[in-house]
Write a protein that holds these residues in place. Structure first.
Motif, mmCIF file in Angstrom:
data_model
loop_
_atom_site.group_PDB
_atom_site.id
_atom_site.type_symbol
_atom_site.label_atom_id
_atom_site.label_comp_id
_atom_site.label_asym_id
_atom_site.label_seq_id
_atom_site.Cartn_x
_atom_site.Cartn_y
_atom_site.Cartn_z
ATOM 1 N N LEU A 877 7.198 -1.789 -4.052
ATOM 2 C CA LEU A 877 7.631 -3.226 -3.120
ATOM 3 C C LEU A 877 8.741 -3.966 -3.809
ATOM 4 O O LEU A 877 8.565 -4.950 -3.155
ATOM 5 C CB LEU A 877 6.168 -3.558 -2.684
ATOM 6 N N SER A 908 3.384 -1.583 -5.962
ATOM 7 C CA SER A 908 3.576 -0.128 -5.518
ATOM 8 C C SER A 908 2.705 0.271 -4.190
ATOM 9 O O SER A 908 1.753 -0.518 -4.198
ATOM 10 C CB SER A 908 3.925 1.025 -6.946
ATOM 11 N N LEU A 909 3.188 1.504 -3.411
ATOM 12 C CA LEU A 909 2.425 1.793 -2.127
ATOM 13 C C LEU A 909 2.326 3.230 -2.815
ATOM 14 O O LEU A 909 3.239 3.669 -3.171
ATOM 15 C CB LEU A 909 3.411 1.119 -0.845
ATOM 16 N N GLN A 930 -4.577 4.463 1.601
ATOM 17 C CA GLN A 930 -3.342 4.147 1.359
ATOM 18 C C GLN A 930 -3.844 2.852 -0.186
ATOM 19 O O GLN A 930 -5.550 2.802 -0.271
ATOM 20 C CB GLN A 930 -2.602 2.713 1.724
ATOM 21 N N VAL A 932 -2.513 -0.288 -2.572
ATOM 22 C CA VAL A 932 -1.590 -0.820 -2.527
ATOM 23 C C VAL A 932 -1.522 -1.798 -3.755
ATOM 24 O O VAL A 932 -2.600 -2.939 -3.734
ATOM 25 C CB VAL A 932 -1.219 -2.293 -1.842
#
Length: 1294
Positions: A877, A908-909, A930, A932
């Motif tokens: 990110l 981070s993703l 996802q 995150v």
């Protein structure tokens, strides 16, 4: 209600992980008390010794202790006879001022700290007692021969009960037999008496084990009369009239003396010893036998004592209850006695005592106190010693009978829980604490520990760990390419990694990783697999004549890294200490053999890990006779078959010549002429003393037998075969084993089994009837007949369906017995569904927990192996961090529905999906989800440089972290001075903005070493620091001198003002030094020297000058100073200094030509001459020194005084008079006692005061003592000096 019970059952299932592992909390962490040692519940003490009641406990902080006595508080301070050991709860009662019986109470110890309270068992203290035998009159016993007799012992009741035995006046045990034996209560029973039983010293002894005292009963006199002999003798004098009217005892059938009546009963507790006895009288003496009416006796736990009169069963269990029958039998009849045994049980743990729980805040678990007993025990709970119903309420705790359920525990709820299980026969009290901690993992096993194991043996390497939550243990080897969780590795719950059979390739470096939500800890373990120790050439049996030599060889192979030790034994003992026995590295030689050398010799090769041994016998024979020849036996002869039946036959033979070595056994072999012609198989073995064997036969075999004999040398040749025996065919006696079903394709079922051998077939036409049916469908069996094979494939089956299977052996003469049912599954196929309801829960910036619903079994279409989570980092990110897509896979074996994703990158993703897999492979993936991750702490700044050093300032330059893990919000700079001893000074701290990458520090101290630490900061906190060191320069001149070469402060030369000067002792090199390194030395080399010549070194030893004495005059040298730090720090060298050593003219002076020396020598010679003249005059006048006078009083013409020139004592010597030294001990006969050595210290001792200093020198002066000391010490004596006087004498010199 039912719904709540189902929820509780599910909760208990989730808590099994905490029940499976009992963690040992390191003592440096907070923890409630744990009782580690306590006295037994029933504590019997010796009244002659102090009473010690043990109570030890551990905890953090260390617990304090208190006691109750008979249920009330026991104030130890009020009893002067009772003390408590420091840092302990152990009580010590001093019985020198009190009686032990005054302290016979019930005690209980309490250990408490701020985290909880633990209590001990109730300790019942009783003193052992050995009361005296009561006075009683013992009348003589007169009894006729053949009748029964009981001698009563009736010992006094002691605590514990005494041990009873019967002896005579000479303290010899009275002989016992099937006729005469001692009962369990100590009485002596005679089934019938004989005249030889007459004696006047039947004495019963009682030994009390605690006080180790023995008491005896008054002797019992027994007179046995033979009435027939007396009547026959007296009849001659009284006209054949019987003198005694009592009839002599006739032979009679048995009758029980113990127990009485036709039946009796006995109650015993589980785990104790059951002893039952039956003693019968009768003539002849009855024999006793035992049986269990309602079953079989437990063979391994049963023994028969006292000539089978006592049945003993140890470790009694509930299965031992029932009726037992003892039978007494003699030729005239038998009698039976039935004993009904009832087994009760004090409480006992079913799955162990409750175990301590270590929980992290928010975790859940259970505390189980599961016990059994007869009758069923009751369970009660307490918390910190207080009944739990009276304890403060806690919503996270729920008590259900023998279980306490904890849910969502919170910090501060640590406590010790007591579980008390009791019934009529006893109680169990157990402490178990619940310790709520948040602790990152740590590995308790020593780092870099080396395990060594022998090849092909089991290897276990430990990884004991602790953490809260409980860490998960993962093992890696060498490159860490994959986890070690499959064959050949077995991972145990305690973290131990086991290799069932270690091989050479298993050697290497293993990494144990402990991981929980609070961190990760690694430990390295090394495993070395060694070659086994083996004896390649064993010693051999030898026959040696007297006077000859015998050599036993023992050649060994072992792992070269292990140090071997060869040991030889003779007859399992040490070798005799005899120089004739010579031990070499691989042999034992016995020279000049004697008869005592005969025996068994064993060589043992030991290493630190294993050993091997081999033995051989040495036989010694007379040298005048021919040596005995030992050979293998001749083959047996005259084989004969008799008593032939369908399934057996009798074989007899005649042994061959043994050849001086007895036959140990016979080996019987057979040949199956029908199925395996020409192949001989071992059938059975019989001892060498037998020449016949009863052989069991199988159907449908054409047998031919032969016999081989074995002695100490070898097997004989086989005998000639016997005649052929043919057995008739029959139906099989057994069915195939190892029946199993599995699929190789998604639509088949492979049924396999282990086929019967030809010997098991029992007849021709062997084939198999294979049967199967679906397990879940009520269908008929499908049957096929298969030829002699080992598998059958069923095609067209549904995918992964359970089946019931049977395989029956059949031949031409019938079918085998009804086969057992086996179970199997048809073939697997790939799963057709993905897990539903997939979601992730972030625990922190690097750890997430993934949840999913299990895939229904019918959609898995195979054996569930587990789930796999595929996840990858889609991108960071942060705009500065690179885009990276690298898929990772975590595999979880078993039916799990939640697992952790570790080692995620903050900020981070991530994308992930979950798949189920079976034995065939993976199913489809779930939709991508996802994760995150939030910001985390950054990594250290990627670089830190120091530049532009000045007198009081320097500049720092740095680069941002490679892993920012979020938005950098600033930097923190800390710095502090470091002195020459590497001691750190006060820390200065500066907060810097995020957009700065350099800083100039002003107002620093000149010539000072500084250490700098720089951290980057995000909203989650500061990351790890990068550090650097630098030195400010000493003055401006030095700056200008080195300014052109210095790019950073670390390259500043720490040397200055290097100079040289010359003196008579050498060349003095001086300098200034302000560097941190402690190791400084001077190097020098001749100017214009050859390239091969090396620099010479001279250490400095902490000064700033050194005198070089090795420089030669007239030569020029290059000199420089060198400072070295740690191995990873560069060398610091000063600029080279050119030193030209001036040449020195020769100034050799002959001292013998100097006037002052000649005058000094003349004066010394004159003084010596004057002294000699004075001595000569004094001697001629007959004068005596004080020493001389004393020596004359103790003359000894044989004694040689000690001289200075031969290291002996003495201030005076006289070649004509040889006298002892002053103070020598003189015996009463006037001679001096002496050893062979003339310098014996005993001869020179003076009374008890002649001592030696610590350095070995003699204490005291030879010139003697004052009159006062001689008076105080008394007259000299030839006795040895008192040790006390000797110590006082030594103390006077200290």
């Amino acid at each position: 209600m039912m719904e709540r019970r189902r929820m509780d059952a599910a909760l208990l299932g989730l808590f099994l992980v905490h029940l499976a592992t009992a963690l040992e909390v390191p003592l440096d962490l907070p923890q409630p008390p744990t009782i580690t040692h306590q006295s037994p519940k029933n504590y019997i003490i010796d009244p002659r010794e102090n009473i010690i009641i043990h109570c030890e406990a551990k905890g953090k902080p260390h617990p304090s202790f208190s006691w109750t006595r008979n249920g009330t508080h026991f104030d130890i301070d009020e009893d002067p006879n009772v003390t408590m050991k420091p840092n302990s709860g152990t009580l010590v009662v001093d019985i020198s001022r009190a009686k032990a019986e005054h302290y016979e109470f019930v005690y209980q110890c309490t250990a408490r700290n701020k985290h909880g309270t633990a209590v001990s068992n109730n300790i019942v203290v009783q003193q052992s007692r050995s009361p005296l035998w009561s006075k009683e009159r013992v009348d003589p016993i007169v009894i006729s021969e053949g009748r029964s007799l009981v001698l009563r012992c009736r010992p006094p009741a002691g605590l514990p009960p005494p041990i009873i035995f019967w002896m005579d006046n000479y303290f010899q045990r009275l002989p016992q037999s099937a006729r005469v034996s001692q009962s369990l209560n100590g009485d002596l029973y005679f089934s019938n008496v004989l005249q030889e039983d007459s004696r006047n010293d039947y004495i019963c002894y009682a030994r009390f084990p605690y006080t180790q005292t023995i008491q005896q009963k008054q002797p019992i006199v027994v007179k046995v009369l033979n009435l027939d002999a007396i009547n026959d003798t007296m009849a001659a004098f009284y006209n054949d009239t019987d003198l005694f009217s009592e009839e002599p005892a006739d032979e009679r059938k048995p009758n029980f003396l113990i127990p009485s009546g036709p039946s009796s009963s006995k109650t015993v507790l589980r785990g104790q010893v059951l002893e039952m006895e039956c003693i019968a009288e009768g003539l002849p003496t009855p024999e006793i036998s035992w049986a269990k009416v309602s079953g079989e006796l437990p063979t391994k736990r049963t023994s028969f004592l006292h000539y089978d009169k006592t049945l003993r069963i140890v470790d009694v269990s509930e299965s031992d209850a029932g009726e037992y029958r003892c039978t007494a039998r003699n030729p005239l009849g038998s009698v039976h006695q039935t004993i009904r045994v009832t087994v009760k049980a004090a409480p006992y743990w079913i799955s162990g005592a409750p175990r301590n729980l270590v929980l992290a805040p928010g975790e859940s678990s259970v505390l189980t106190c599961r016990a059994s007993g007869t009758p069923k025990p009751s369970v009660s709970w307490a918390m910190n010693g207080i009944p739990i119903e009276n304890s403060p309420k806690d919503l996270s705790r729920k008590v259900e009978d023998d279980t306490i359920i904890f849910t969502d525990v919170q910090a501060g709820s640590s406590a010790v829980y007591q579980c008390n299980v009791s019934n009529d026969y006893g109680y169990l009290l157990s402490n178990a604490f619940v310790n709520v901690l948040s602790e990152p993992p740590r590995v308790l096993t020593q780092n870099n520990k080396v395990y060594q194991v022998i090849k092909n043996r089991q290897a276990s390497i430990d990884c004991a760990s602790f953490g809260s939550p409980i860490p998960k243990i993962t093992w890696f080897k060498d490159s860490r390419s994959s986890t070690l969780d499959g064959d050949p590795y077995v991972l145990h719950d305690n973290g131990t990694l086991e290799i069932h059979t270690a091989q050479a390739h298993n050697s290497g470096k293993y990494t144990c990783v402990a991981r929980n939500s609070l961190g990760i800890y690694e430990n390295h373990i090394y495993l070395e697999v060694k070659e086994p120790t083996r004896i390649l050439k064993q010693p051999e049996y030898k026959v040696v004549q007297l006077g000859r030599s015998a050599v036993f060889e023992c050649k060994v192979k072992h792992d070269p890294s292990l140090i071997p030790t060869m040991t030889w034994l003779k007859d399992d003992g040490e070798l005799p200490d005899d120089e004739r026995l010579i031990v070499d590295s691989d042999s034992l030689t016995i020279v000049d053999v004697s008869e005592s050398d005969a025996g068994v010799y064993t060589c043992i090769m030991n290493t630190t890990l294993d050993h091997d041994s081999a033995s051989a016998e040495l036989t010694v024979v007379e040298a005048t006779t021919p040596a005995v020849v030992y050979e293998r036996p001749d083959p047996p002869t005259d084989l004969e078959l008799t008593d032939q039946k369908k399934r057996s036959v009798q074989l007899t033979w005649i042994p061959g010549d043994e050849h001086n070595s007895p036959i140990q056994k016979f080996l019987i072999q057979y040949e199956d002429f029908l199925h395996h012609r020409g192949h001989w198989h071992n059938l059975t073995e019989v001892p060498g003393t037998r020449t016949t064997a009863h052989l069991k036969l199988s159907p449908y075999i054409h047998y031919t037998f032969r016999v081989l004999a074995l002695n100490a040398v070898d097997f004989s040749r086989p005998s000639f075969p016997s005649r052929m025996v043919k057995t008739e065919p029959a139906a099989p006696d057994e069915n195939p084993t190892g029946v199993q079903g599995f699929g190789t394709e998604h639509d088949n079922l492979v049924i396999s089994w282990k086929p019967l051998s030809g010997l098991q077939a029992n007849g021709p036409g062997l084939h198999y009837k294979v049967m199967w049916r679906q397990k879940v469908v009520d269908s008929d069996w499908t049957t096929v007949t298969v030829a002699n094979n080992s598998k059958f494939v069923v095609s067209g089956t549904p995918t992964f369906v359970p089946y019931e299977l049977k395989v029956q052996a059949v031949n031409d003469h019938g079918a085998g017995p009804e086969p057992a049912v086996a179970h199997g599954y048809s073939g697997e196929d790939l799963p057709v569904a993905a897990p539903d309801n997939v979601q992730a829960v972030l625990l922190n910036s690097t750890l997430a927990e993934v949840h999913w619903d299990p895939v229904p079994a019918k959609l898995i279409r195979g054996h569930l192996k587990g789930y796999k989570v595929y996840y990858w980092k889609e991108h960071s990110l942060h705009k500065h961090n690179p885009h990276l897509v690298k898929s990772q896979i975590l595999t979880f074996s078993g039916n799990h529905t939640r697992r952790m994703l570790p080692d995620l990158h903050p900020f981070s993703l991530y994308l992930f999906n979950v798949r189920v897999y079976n034995g065939k492979g993976e199913g489809p993936p779930s939709p991508n989800h996802q994760i995150v991750t939030p910001e985390g702490v950054p990594s250290a700044p990627s670089s830190l440089r120091v530049s532009n050093p000045n007198l009081d300032s320097l500049t720092l330059e740095w680069s941002p972290p490679h892993e920012r893990n979020g938005h950098i919000t600033g930097y923190t700079l800390r710095y502090q001075p470091v002195n020459d001893s590497n001691e750190l000074g006060p820390v200065e701290e500066l907060a810097l903005p995020a957009n700065e990458t350099s800083l100039t520090l002003l107002n620093l101290k000149y010539s000072t070493r500084y250490k700098f630490y720089l951290n980057a900061i995000t909203v989650r906190g500061a990351g790890p620091p990068i550090s650097e060191e630098a030195v400010t320069v000493m003055d401006e001149a030095l700056i200008s001198q080195h300014g052109a070469d210095v790019g950073a402060a670390r390259t500043v030369n720490p040397f200055g003002n290097v100079s040289s000067s010359f003196g008579e002792d050498g060349t003095l090199i001086s300098w200034d030094y302000w560097g941190p390194e402690q190791n400084v030395y001077v190097e020098y080399i001749v100017t214009n020297s050859e390239g091969e010549e090396e620099w010479q070194k001279e250490p400095v030893n902490g000064t700033q000058n050194v005198m070089l004495k090795g420089l030669k005059g007239g030569l020029s040298y290059r000199v420089r100073l060198v400072a070295t730090g740690h191995h990873d720090q560069p060398l610091h060298r000063s600029d080279e200094l050119l030193v030209s050593v001036p040449a020195v003219a020769s100034r050799q002076v002959d001292i013998a030509t100097q006037g002052w020396f000649i005058g000094l020598m003349c004066a010394i010679a004159l003084l010596i001459l004057i002294l000699l003249i004075i001595c000569f005059i004094q001697r001629n006048k007959g004068g005596k020194y004080p020493v001389k006078e004393k020596e004359d009083a103790h003359t000894d013409p044989e004694f040689q005084p000690m001289k200075d020139d031969d290291c002996t004592f003495g201030e005076y010597s006289d070649n004509e008079d040889h006298k002892p030294l002053k103070g020598s001990r003189t015996p009463s006969n006037g001679t001096v006692k002496r050893d062979d050595s003339d310098d014996s210290l005993v001869d020179y001792g003076e009374g008890g005061d002649g001592q030696f200093n610590e350095d070995g020198s003699f204490i005291g002066q030879y010139s003697g003592k004052s009159a006062s000391r001689e008076t105080a010490g008394g007259h000299e004596s030839s006795e040895a000096p008192s040790p006390i006087n000797t110590m006082n004498s030594l103390n006077s010199f200290v």
